[in-house]
Design a protein around this motif. Sequence first.
Motif, mmCIF file in Angstrom:
data_model
loop_
_atom_site.group_PDB
_atom_site.id
_atom_site.type_symbol
_atom_site.label_atom_id
_atom_site.label_comp_id
_atom_site.label_asym_id
_atom_site.label_seq_id
_atom_site.Cartn_x
_atom_site.Cartn_y
_atom_site.Cartn_z
ATOM 1 N N TYR A 281 0.803 -1.220 0.000
ATOM 2 C CA TYR A 281 0.000 0.000 0.000
ATOM 3 C C TYR A 281 0.832 1.265 0.000
ATOM 4 C CZ TYR A 281 -4.038 2.854 0.187
ATOM 5 O OH TYR A 281 -5.010 3.746 -0.168
ATOM 6 N N THR A 282 0.915 1.869 -1.171
ATOM 7 C CA THR A 282 1.269 3.281 -1.292
ATOM 8 C C THR A 282 0.293 3.827 -2.322
ATOM 9 O OG1 THR A 282 2.919 2.761 -2.985
ATOM 10 C CG2 THR A 282 3.720 3.045 -0.739
ATOM 11 N N PRO A 283 -0.282 4.975 -2.102
ATOM 12 C CA PRO A 283 -1.287 5.487 -3.037
ATOM 13 C C PRO A 283 -0.788 5.571 -4.470
ATOM 14 C CG PRO A 283 -1.300 6.773 -1.014
ATOM 15 C CD PRO A 283 -0.112 5.857 -0.929
ATOM 16 N N GLU A 284 0.533 5.785 -4.654
ATOM 17 C CA GLU A 284 1.065 5.942 -6.004
ATOM 18 C C GLU A 284 0.966 4.651 -6.812
ATOM 19 O OE1 GLU A 284 2.583 6.925 -3.243
ATOM 20 O OE2 GLU A 284 2.196 9.059 -3.498
ATOM 21 N N LEU A 285 0.829 3.496 -6.137
ATOM 22 C CA LEU A 285 0.711 2.240 -6.862
ATOM 23 C C LEU A 285 -0.698 2.030 -7.405
ATOM 24 C CD1 LEU A 285 2.832 -0.241 -4.714
ATOM 25 C CD2 LEU A 285 3.355 0.664 -6.970
ATOM 26 N N LEU A 286 -1.657 2.780 -6.900
ATOM 27 C CA LEU A 286 -3.013 2.675 -7.418
ATOM 28 C C LEU A 286 -3.157 3.589 -8.633
ATOM 29 C CD1 LEU A 286 -5.058 2.720 -4.101
ATOM 30 C CD2 LEU A 286 -4.342 0.754 -5.434
ATOM 31 N N PRO A 287 -3.991 3.202 -9.606
ATOM 32 C CA PRO A 287 -4.152 4.040 -10.799
ATOM 33 C C PRO A 287 -4.699 5.420 -10.455
ATOM 34 C CG PRO A 287 -5.027 1.851 -11.162
ATOM 35 C CD PRO A 287 -4.732 1.955 -9.708
ATOM 36 N N LYS A 288 -4.589 6.308 -11.429
ATOM 37 C CA LYS A 288 -5.038 7.673 -11.228
ATOM 38 C C LYS A 288 -6.523 7.703 -10.912
ATOM 39 C CE LYS A 288 -4.759 12.226 -13.383
ATOM 40 N NZ LYS A 288 -4.360 12.954 -14.605
ATOM 41 N N GLY A 289 -6.926 8.622 -10.118
ATOM 42 C CA GLY A 289 -8.294 8.688 -9.618
ATOM 43 C C GLY A 289 -8.197 9.047 -8.148
ATOM 44 N N PRO A 290 -9.230 8.807 -7.366
ATOM 45 C CA PRO A 290 -9.126 9.044 -5.930
ATOM 46 C C PRO A 290 -8.122 8.074 -5.313
ATOM 47 C CG PRO A 290 -11.415 8.851 -6.637
ATOM 48 C CD PRO A 290 -10.577 8.387 -7.769
ATOM 49 N N ARG A 291 -6.939 8.550 -4.989
ATOM 50 C CA ARG A 291 -5.920 7.692 -4.403
ATOM 51 C C ARG A 291 -6.087 7.707 -2.890
ATOM 52 N NH1 ARG A 291 -0.887 9.327 -8.332
ATOM 53 N NH2 ARG A 291 -1.321 7.806 -9.959
ATOM 54 N N PHE A 292 -6.782 6.728 -2.400
ATOM 55 C CA PHE A 292 -7.089 6.679 -0.971
ATOM 56 C C PHE A 292 -5.804 6.473 -0.169
ATOM 57 C CE2 PHE A 292 -10.882 5.282 -3.265
ATOM 58 C CZ PHE A 292 -11.792 6.226 -2.815
ATOM 59 N N LYS A 293 -5.602 7.299 0.831
ATOM 60 C CA LYS A 293 -4.330 7.326 1.555
ATOM 61 C C LYS A 293 -4.217 6.226 2.594
ATOM 62 C CE LYS A 293 -3.942 12.342 1.025
ATOM 63 N NZ LYS A 293 -3.916 13.647 1.734
ATOM 64 N N ASN A 294 -5.349 5.682 3.059
ATOM 65 C CA ASN A 294 -5.320 4.699 4.144
ATOM 66 C C ASN A 294 -6.193 3.498 3.799
ATOM 67 O OD1 ASN A 294 -3.858 6.357 6.250
ATOM 68 N ND2 ASN A 294 -5.609 7.679 5.857
ATOM 69 N N GLY A 295 -5.943 2.419 4.529
ATOM 70 C CA GLY A 295 -6.862 1.296 4.465
ATOM 71 C C GLY A 295 -8.102 1.598 5.297
ATOM 72 N N PHE A 296 -9.085 0.728 5.187
ATOM 73 C CA PHE A 296 -10.356 0.923 5.882
ATOM 74 C C PHE A 296 -10.185 0.681 7.382
ATOM 75 C CE2 PHE A 296 -14.549 -0.429 7.382
ATOM 76 C CZ PHE A 296 -15.330 0.605 6.887
ATOM 77 N N GLN A 297 -10.946 1.439 8.182
ATOM 78 C CA GLN A 297 -10.930 1.277 9.639
ATOM 79 C C GLN A 297 -12.330 0.918 10.108
ATOM 80 O OE1 GLN A 297 -8.862 4.525 11.738
ATOM 81 N NE2 GLN A 297 -8.147 5.219 9.738
ATOM 82 N N GLY A 298 -12.504 -0.342 10.446
ATOM 83 C CA GLY A 298 -13.807 -0.815 10.881
ATOM 84 C C GLY A 298 -14.069 -2.211 10.349
ATOM 85 N N CYS A 299 -15.339 -2.581 10.240
ATOM 86 C CA CYS A 299 -15.734 -3.922 9.804
ATOM 87 C C CYS A 299 -16.408 -3.859 8.433
ATOM 88 C CB CYS A 299 -16.697 -4.555 10.809
ATOM 89 S SG CYS A 299 -16.029 -4.672 12.496
ATOM 90 N N ILE A 300 -16.078 -4.808 7.569
ATOM 91 C CA ILE A 300 -16.735 -4.964 6.277
ATOM 92 C C ILE A 300 -17.261 -6.394 6.206
ATOM 93 C CG2 ILE A 300 -16.496 -4.842 3.772
ATOM 94 C CD1 ILE A 300 -14.069 -3.064 4.148
ATOM 95 N N PHE A 301 -18.532 -6.556 5.897
ATOM 96 C CA PHE A 301 -19.088 -7.908 5.900
ATOM 97 C C PHE A 301 -20.195 -8.036 4.865
ATOM 98 C CE2 PHE A 301 -20.469 -5.300 9.425
ATOM 99 C CZ PHE A 301 -21.859 -5.293 9.347
ATOM 100 N N ASN A 302 -20.632 -9.261 4.656
ATOM 101 C CA ASN A 302 -21.677 -9.581 3.672
ATOM 102 C C ASN A 302 -21.323 -9.058 2.277
ATOM 103 O OD1 ASN A 302 -22.919 -10.518 5.945
ATOM 104 N ND2 ASN A 302 -24.778 -9.301 5.755
ATOM 105 N N VAL A 303 -20.042 -9.185 1.896
ATOM 106 C CA VAL A 303 -19.621 -8.773 0.557
ATOM 107 C C VAL A 303 -20.082 -9.828 -0.440
ATOM 108 C CG1 VAL A 303 -17.685 -8.167 -0.927
ATOM 109 C CG2 VAL A 303 -17.614 -7.592 1.507
ATOM 110 N N GLN A 304 -20.839 -9.403 -1.448
ATOM 111 C CA GLN A 304 -21.344 -10.318 -2.464
ATOM 112 C C GLN A 304 -21.257 -9.667 -3.834
ATOM 113 O OE1 GLN A 304 -25.325 -11.136 -0.820
ATOM 114 N NE2 GLN A 304 -24.621 -13.221 -0.373
#
Length: 414
Positions: A281-304
């Motif tokens: 994770y460095t934002p520069e490795l993600l393609p151009k667009g909203p380069r999110f600076k951090n990973g998510f903080q919290g819970c993610i569930f029921n991904v389908q």
Amino acid sequence: QITFGSIFLGKVPVHEEVHQCAGQIYGYKGCIRDFQVNQKELFIIDEALEGRNVENCNVPICDYHPCHNGGTCTSDEENWYCECPKLYTGKLCQFATCDENPCGHGATCFPKSKRDVVCLCPYGRSGILCSDAINITQPSFSGTDVFGYTSFLAYSAIPNITSYYEFRLKFQLANHHSALQDNLIFFTGQKGQGLNGDDFLELGLHNGRVVYSYNLGSGTATIISKPLDLTLNIHVIHLGRNLQKGWLKVDDQKNKTVTSPGRLVGLNVFSQFYLGGYREYTPELLPKGPRFKNGFQGCIFNVQVRTSLNQGFKSPGTPEGHPNSGRSVGQCKDSPCSLIKCRNGGKCIETGSTVYCDCLTGWKGAFCTETVSVCEPEHDPPHLCQQGSTCVPLPNGYTCHCPLGTTGTYCEQG
């Protein structure tokens, strides 16, 4: 050459019994810079018991570039030393704290200091050394930790999303502050600098709003939701795309749509599907667009996800619902610190499934049970032995062993 339990450099003394294979034994002529047996460094002059016809090497030692791992060599007429970069120790900067990796089960070892490590646990593991197995049904992500690593899950590439896809998921924020940061929720696509052709699909949070972006190779399309209602405990996202047209619905907000620019209509991505963060994770490795600076903080569930209107939703992964890998991901609402007791005022720190003790000054070790020696780099105040000398602890204080060419209480005099 080794004889009678002693180690000789250069030439064995003539009074010693030596088996000669053929002819005269000649002593070594030249310079010997450093001497190490296994993991112990021996200082050639300081620790020698006796010697003869040994002179100071007149070749500037730094010309040999003796320092390892990016260390900087500094020398004068009589002395030299390596100024080591962070995480490395030893006279030649040849030792790293994680050389003898205590972490288990494929954990990422990170030097917390020059003596202690933190084990960043892989998916399904927790504990100081990642030795405890945990069952994860609702992943908890900790964002970017103090060492610069994000927690994440990586699933196998989602097939058949070229023309059509729909995603559904729920998330719970760690706190209201985390909603105001640039947090990546999921990503799949190509690494690059954002030139046309870098197809990608990503979802994240920015300033309390959900941001959904995709690029089919001819420009980025982005939908930004209204601000999240932070009184809600759980947020629901439904998003999709059919050829160039994409849509996003968040909680009870109205559905928003967008059409991607250019003529291309297919999303061509072959990378893994990353949830909560990104492996490198460095934002520069993600393609151009909203380069999110951090990973998510919290819970993610029921991904389908589904890739056709004619099929049902299913969880990502092969087999379904199983990630390929992950780091520092815990079970939502579980606290690894409930199982850890830090001693001597140490504070338990948890980032997902990764847990460690942050020790007060003067203490070290996994549970802050070991005292810091007066000669160790972490000691406060630090010892005063000059660089290039050796600090030796005593029952009351310490003494400095000086290298050739220096003297004084702290080896400060030439």
